[in-house]
Design a protein around this motif. Structure first.
Motif, PDB file in Angstrom:
ATOM      1  N   PHE A 114     -35.766  69.634  -8.719  1.00 18.79           N
ATOM      2  CA  PHE A 114     -34.501  68.486  -8.584  1.00 18.79           C
ATOM      3  C   PHE A 114     -34.018  68.680  -7.201  1.00 18.79           C
ATOM      4  CE2 PHE A 114     -35.044  69.571 -13.245  1.00 18.79           C
ATOM      5  CZ  PHE A 114     -35.598  68.222 -13.481  1.00 18.79           C
ATOM      6  N   ASP A 115     -34.061  67.610  -6.404  1.00 19.37           N
ATOM      7  CA  ASP A 115     -33.275  67.947  -5.055  1.00 19.37           C
ATOM      8  C   ASP A 115     -31.784  67.279  -4.997  1.00 19.37           C
ATOM      9  OD1 ASP A 115     -34.038  68.271  -2.138  1.00 19.37           O
ATOM     10  OD2 ASP A 115     -33.472  66.319  -2.001  1.00 19.37           O
ATOM     11  N   PRO A 116     -30.969  68.025  -4.028  1.00 18.18           N
ATOM     12  CA  PRO A 116     -31.169  69.273  -3.307  1.00 18.18           C
ATOM     13  C   PRO A 116     -31.230  70.398  -4.274  1.00 18.18           C
ATOM     14  CG  PRO A 116     -29.043  68.665  -3.134  1.00 18.18           C
ATOM     15  CD  PRO A 116     -29.725  67.376  -4.143  1.00 18.18           C
ATOM     16  N   THR A 117     -32.035  71.237  -3.668  1.00 18.04           N
ATOM     17  CA  THR A 117     -32.125  72.841  -4.342  1.00 18.04           C
ATOM     18  C   THR A 117     -32.652  73.620  -3.254  1.00 18.04           C
ATOM     19  OG1 THR A 117     -32.741  74.016  -6.438  1.00 18.04           O
ATOM     20  CG2 THR A 117     -34.599  72.484  -5.111  1.00 18.04           C
ATOM     21  N   TYR A 118     -32.992  74.912  -3.483  1.00 15.37           N
ATOM     22  CA  TYR A 118     -33.403  75.928  -2.643  1.00 15.37           C
ATOM     23  C   TYR A 118     -34.395  75.616  -1.766  1.00 15.37           C
ATOM     24  CZ  TYR A 118     -34.533  80.521  -1.065  1.00 15.37           C
ATOM     25  OH  TYR A 118     -34.960  81.717  -0.226  1.00 15.37           O
ATOM     26  N   HIS A 139     -25.045  62.157  -9.199  1.00 17.61           N
ATOM     27  CA  HIS A 139     -24.272  62.164  -7.857  1.00 17.61           C
ATOM     28  C   HIS A 139     -23.364  63.360  -7.775  1.00 17.61           C
ATOM     29  CE1 HIS A 139     -20.567  61.453 -10.103  1.00 17.61           C
ATOM     30  NE2 HIS A 139     -21.071  60.800 -10.935  1.00 17.61           N
ATOM     31  N   ASP A 140     -23.198  63.929  -8.976  1.00 20.67           N
ATOM     32  CA  ASP A 140     -22.132  65.472  -8.800  1.00 20.67           C
ATOM     33  C   ASP A 140     -23.170  66.638  -8.696  1.00 20.67           C
ATOM     34  OD1 ASP A 140     -23.399  65.130 -11.365  1.00 20.67           O
ATOM     35  OD2 ASP A 140     -21.423  65.700 -12.451  1.00 20.67           O
ATOM     36  N   THR A 169     -25.911  73.654  -3.889  1.00 15.76           N
ATOM     37  CA  THR A 169     -24.611  72.795  -4.264  1.00 15.76           C
ATOM     38  C   THR A 169     -23.645  73.972  -5.152  1.00 15.76           C
ATOM     39  OG1 THR A 169     -25.840  72.184  -6.395  1.00 15.76           O
ATOM     40  CG2 THR A 169     -26.117  70.732  -4.213  1.00 15.76           C
ATOM     41  N   GLY A 170     -24.105  74.984  -5.760  1.00 12.96           N
ATOM     42  CA  GLY A 170     -23.319  75.803  -6.475  1.00 12.96           C
ATOM     43  C   GLY A 170     -23.165  75.281  -8.160  1.00 12.96           C
ATOM     44  N   THR A 171     -23.830  74.224  -8.504  1.00  7.31           N
ATOM     45  CA  THR A 171     -23.749  73.435  -9.455  1.00  7.31           C
ATOM     46  C   THR A 171     -24.646  74.499 -10.568  1.00  7.31           C
ATOM     47  OG1 THR A 171     -24.362  71.479  -8.518  1.00  7.31           O
ATOM     48  CG2 THR A 171     -24.221  71.318 -11.001  1.00  7.31           C
ATOM     49  N   PRO A 172     -23.845  74.505 -11.653  1.00 10.77           N
ATOM     50  CA  PRO A 172     -24.393  75.302 -12.983  1.00 10.77           C
ATOM     51  C   PRO A 172     -25.422  74.476 -13.779  1.00 10.77           C
ATOM     52  CG  PRO A 172     -22.083  74.385 -13.629  1.00 10.77           C
ATOM     53  CD  PRO A 172     -22.020  74.061 -12.193  1.00 10.77           C
ATOM     54  N   MET A 173     -25.968  75.017 -14.473  1.00 11.62           N
ATOM     55  CA  MET A 173     -27.211  74.416 -15.404  1.00 11.62           C
ATOM     56  C   MET A 173     -27.157  74.837 -16.737  1.00 11.62           C
ATOM     57  SD  MET A 173     -31.425  73.811 -14.905  1.00 11.62           S
ATOM     58  CE  MET A 173     -30.959  72.614 -13.706  1.00 11.62           C
ATOM     59  N   SER A 174     -26.637  74.232 -17.795  1.00 11.35           N
ATOM     60  CA  SER A 174     -26.713  74.972 -19.146  1.00 11.35           C
ATOM     61  C   SER A 174     -28.036  75.041 -19.748  1.00 11.35           C
ATOM     62  CB  SER A 174     -25.888  73.772 -19.990  1.00 11.35           C
ATOM     63  OG  SER A 174     -26.627  72.270 -19.976  1.00 11.35           O
ATOM     64  N   LEU A 175     -27.918  75.874 -20.867  1.00 12.13           N
ATOM     65  CA  LEU A 175     -29.249  76.199 -21.324  1.00 12.13           C
ATOM     66  C   LEU A 175     -30.133  75.008 -22.009  1.00 12.13           C
ATOM     67  CD1 LEU A 175     -28.480  79.786 -22.993  1.00 12.13           C
ATOM     68  CD2 LEU A 175     -29.396  79.223 -20.736  1.00 12.13           C
ATOM     69  N   ASP A 176     -29.419  74.052 -22.534  1.00 14.44           N
ATOM     70  CA  ASP A 176     -30.096  72.917 -23.044  1.00 14.44           C
ATOM     71  C   ASP A 176     -30.933  72.171 -22.074  1.00 14.44           C
ATOM     72  OD1 ASP A 176     -27.708  71.950 -21.800  1.00 14.44           O
ATOM     73  OD2 ASP A 176     -27.231  70.510 -23.187  1.00 14.44           O
ATOM     74  N   VAL A 177     -30.408  72.160 -20.912  1.00 17.85           N
ATOM     75  CA  VAL A 177     -31.204  71.670 -19.908  1.00 17.85           C
ATOM     76  C   VAL A 177     -32.590  72.335 -19.842  1.00 17.85           C
ATOM     77  CG1 VAL A 177     -31.408  70.781 -17.314  1.00 17.85           C
ATOM     78  CG2 VAL A 177     -29.360  70.845 -18.740  1.00 17.85           C
ATOM     79  N   ILE A 178     -32.490  73.588 -19.600  1.00 11.56           N
ATOM     80  CA  ILE A 178     -33.543  74.543 -19.431  1.00 11.56           C
ATOM     81  C   ILE A 178     -34.618  74.312 -20.662  1.00 11.56           C
ATOM     82  CG2 ILE A 178     -34.278  77.068 -19.445  1.00 11.56           C
ATOM     83  CD1 ILE A 178     -31.680  77.657 -17.968  1.00 11.56           C
ATOM     84  N   SER A 301     -18.483  75.470  -8.389  1.00 12.59           N
ATOM     85  CA  SER A 301     -19.537  76.309  -7.887  1.00 12.59           C
ATOM     86  C   SER A 301     -19.653  77.569  -8.984  1.00 12.59           C
ATOM     87  CB  SER A 301     -19.322  76.707  -6.525  1.00 12.59           C
ATOM     88  OG  SER A 301     -20.072  77.864  -6.194  1.00 12.59           O
ATOM     89  N   TRP A 302     -20.671  77.951  -9.281  1.00 14.64           N
ATOM     90  CA  TRP A 302     -20.691  79.191 -10.065  1.00 14.64           C
ATOM     91  C   TRP A 302     -21.511  80.287  -9.272  1.00 14.64           C
ATOM     92  CZ3 TRP A 302     -22.140  78.358 -15.839  1.00 14.64           C
ATOM     93  CH2 TRP A 302     -21.036  77.678 -16.684  1.00 14.64           C
ATOM     94  N   THR A 303     -21.282  80.086  -8.149  1.00 13.82           N
ATOM     95  CA  THR A 303     -22.096  81.086  -6.892  1.00 13.82           C
ATOM     96  C   THR A 303     -21.014  81.605  -6.414  1.00 13.82           C
ATOM     97  OG1 THR A 303     -22.296  79.257  -5.378  1.00 13.82           O
ATOM     98  CG2 THR A 303     -23.866  79.438  -6.958  1.00 13.82           C
ATOM     99  N   ASN A 304     -21.472  82.347  -5.185  1.00 18.33           N
ATOM    100  CA  ASN A 304     -20.722  83.154  -4.097  1.00 18.33           C
ATOM    101  C   ASN A 304     -20.431  81.987  -2.882  1.00 18.33           C
ATOM    102  OD1 ASN A 304     -23.024  83.462  -2.905  1.00 18.33           O
ATOM    103  ND2 ASN A 304     -22.682  85.396  -2.011  1.00 18.33           N
ATOM    104  N   PHE A 305     -20.487  80.719  -2.945  1.00 17.20           N
ATOM    105  CA  PHE A 305     -20.372  79.835  -1.933  1.00 17.20           C
ATOM    106  C   PHE A 305     -19.692  78.552  -2.324  1.00 17.20           C
ATOM    107  CE2 PHE A 305     -24.637  79.090  -3.358  1.00 17.20           C
ATOM    108  CZ  PHE A 305     -24.775  77.701  -3.770  1.00 17.20           C
ATOM    109  N   VAL A 306     -19.200  77.803  -1.481  1.00 17.24           N
ATOM    110  CA  VAL A 306     -18.688  76.533  -1.900  1.00 17.24           C
ATOM    111  C   VAL A 306     -19.446  75.517  -0.958  1.00 17.24           C
ATOM    112  CG1 VAL A 306     -16.434  74.976  -1.760  1.00 17.24           C
ATOM    113  CG2 VAL A 306     -16.346  77.670  -2.445  1.00 17.24           C
ATOM    114  N   LEU A 307     -19.684  74.368  -1.541  1.00 16.17           N
ATOM    115  CA  LEU A 307     -20.293  73.045  -0.938  1.00 16.17           C
ATOM    116  C   LEU A 307     -19.114  72.391  -0.886  1.00 16.17           C
ATOM    117  CD1 LEU A 307     -22.751  71.411   0.517  1.00 16.17           C
ATOM    118  CD2 LEU A 307     -22.962  70.494  -2.175  1.00 16.17           C
ATOM    119  N   PHE A 308     -18.657  71.798   0.192  1.00 19.50           N
ATOM    120  CA  PHE A 308     -17.572  70.690   0.076  1.00 19.50           C
ATOM    121  C   PHE A 308     -17.976  69.473   1.255  1.00 19.50           C
ATOM    122  CE2 PHE A 308     -16.816  73.670   3.791  1.00 19.50           C
ATOM    123  CZ  PHE A 308     -16.383  72.867   4.823  1.00 19.50           C
TER     124      PHE A 308
END
Length: 361
Positions: A114-118, A139-140, A169-178, A301-308
């Motif tokens: 799913f874009d945008p991603t790594y 959009h989020d 983006t730093g966006t989390p992904m819940s286990l139900d999506v996986i 963000s659940w990472t070590n960066f922030v997308l603003f």
């Protein structure tokens, strides 16, 4: 006459492609590639050096091809009852992902995310001769279980990448999506948890989903939380049969004895190494709050960066920060920039420089 790349008998599907690369510049504050900017603690570095020195005594011999001690250390670190038979490793998580694509993608096959991603996912995919297909996010930048299942069912990919939390983006992904993504395909599903250690402490890992899902893979890296970017160590957990598939494509003795020794020693100090994570998370949250106060939009963000977002002219803002000795990343999302959470001093330098430029649009 100088030979150009186009003059060589390059594969047709590689023509016009650009190699992966982020700007590297000797600026006082480099916050552009999501490194852990904290150095390895001295006592840990000492043990790593001792382990490497011991390995050097036998460096005339090939290393343990099965990197047994390291796989056991990774299994212990991940927990969830994993055994070494469920662990694989490589020279950075990119090599681990490449092994997966070599085994399960290739000519005539498709990989999807799913874009945008790594940005390395499509590069690695095309490098193996497979076709890359991009899906969409809300959009989020989130993906719902229903949307994930619908898009994957339509594409029917052989390999699906789920970056959780997502980069850039730093966006989390819940286990139900996986779970929904896994149920929607007969192909391999790779959950890339490169930044999992920066998620809330009670956030479950996709490792908990592995039992009974022989096509599920969870990849990790030591580059981020373990401050090991320069050592190049990535790893994954999966069903033992899937691990066997990766043996078919790996190069002989692909992990050097020195790499195995250094990584195993570092894992022995996991508590100390991970002690830096809470400080990094506090700086990440400080960045989010301050850029919001400056008029920008900080994405969760659940990472070590922030997308603003809310950046009127990302190129101009990036350059203005560069001119002030601060290097961050323009990742190509319109009106957005990304910054790594560094030390307290680095974070202050970035925030002061951003404030001196002016507020967001």
């Amino acid at each position: 006459m100088t030979t150009r790349l186009d003059d060589l008998p390059l594969r047709d599907d590689l023509r016009g492609m650009k190699p992966y690369g982020a700007p590297q510049a000797a600026l006082p504050v480099a916050l552009n590639v999501n490194e852990n900017t904290h150095p390895v603690p001295d006592d840990v570095a000492g043990d790593i050096l001792d382990a490497v020195a011991r390995a050097l005594r036998d460096v005339n011999r090939y290393p343990d091809r099965e990197f047994t001690a390291l796989r056991e250390a990774f299994a212990d670190y991940l927990g969830e009852g994993l055994t070494r038979e469920q662990i694989w490793a490589g020279n950075g998580s990119n090599e681990v992902l490449q092994h997966l694509l070599q085994a399960f993608a290739g000519p005539g096959r498709t990989a999807f995310s799913f874009d945008p991603t790594y940005s390395m996912y499509p590069l690695l995919t095309r490098g193996t001769g497979a076709r890359w297909v991009s899906g969409v996010r809300s959009h989020d930048y989130t993906v719902s279980p229903a949307s994930a299942a619908e898009q994957i069912s339509e594409v029917r990919p052989d390999v699906t990448f789920l970056c959780a939390p997502n980069n850039p983006t730093g966006t989390p992904m819940s286990l139900d999506v996986i779970e929904a993504a896994y149920d929607a395909t007969e192909g391999i599903v790779i959950v890339d948890e490169a930044y999992q250690e920066f998620a809330p402490h009670d956030a479950p890992s996709a490792v908990s989903l592995l039992p009974g899902r022989e096509r599920l893979v969870v990849s990790r890296t030591m580059s981020k939380a373990f401050a090991f970017a320069g050592a190049r160590v990535g790893y994954l957990a999966a069903d033992p049969a899937l691990i066997d598939a990766l043996r078919l494509v790996r190069l002989p003795y692909h992990l050097s004895a020195l790499t195995q020794a250094a990584a195993t020693a570092a894992l022995g100090h996991a508590d100390t190494m991970l002690g830096m994570v809470d400080e990094i998370v506090s700086q990440r949250d400080r960045i989010s709050a301050t850029v919001e106060a400056l008029g920008y939009q900080a994405h969760e963000s659940w990472t070590n960066f922030v997308l603003f977002g809310g950046v009127a002219d990302p190129a101009a803002t990036w350059q203005a920060l560069y001119d002030r000795g601060v290097l961050i990343r323009d990742i190509g999302i319109p009106h957005h920039l990304r910054v790594t959470a560094g030390t307290a001093d680095e974070t202050t330098a970035f925030l002061d420089a951003l404030a001196s430029i002016g507020s967001g649009s």
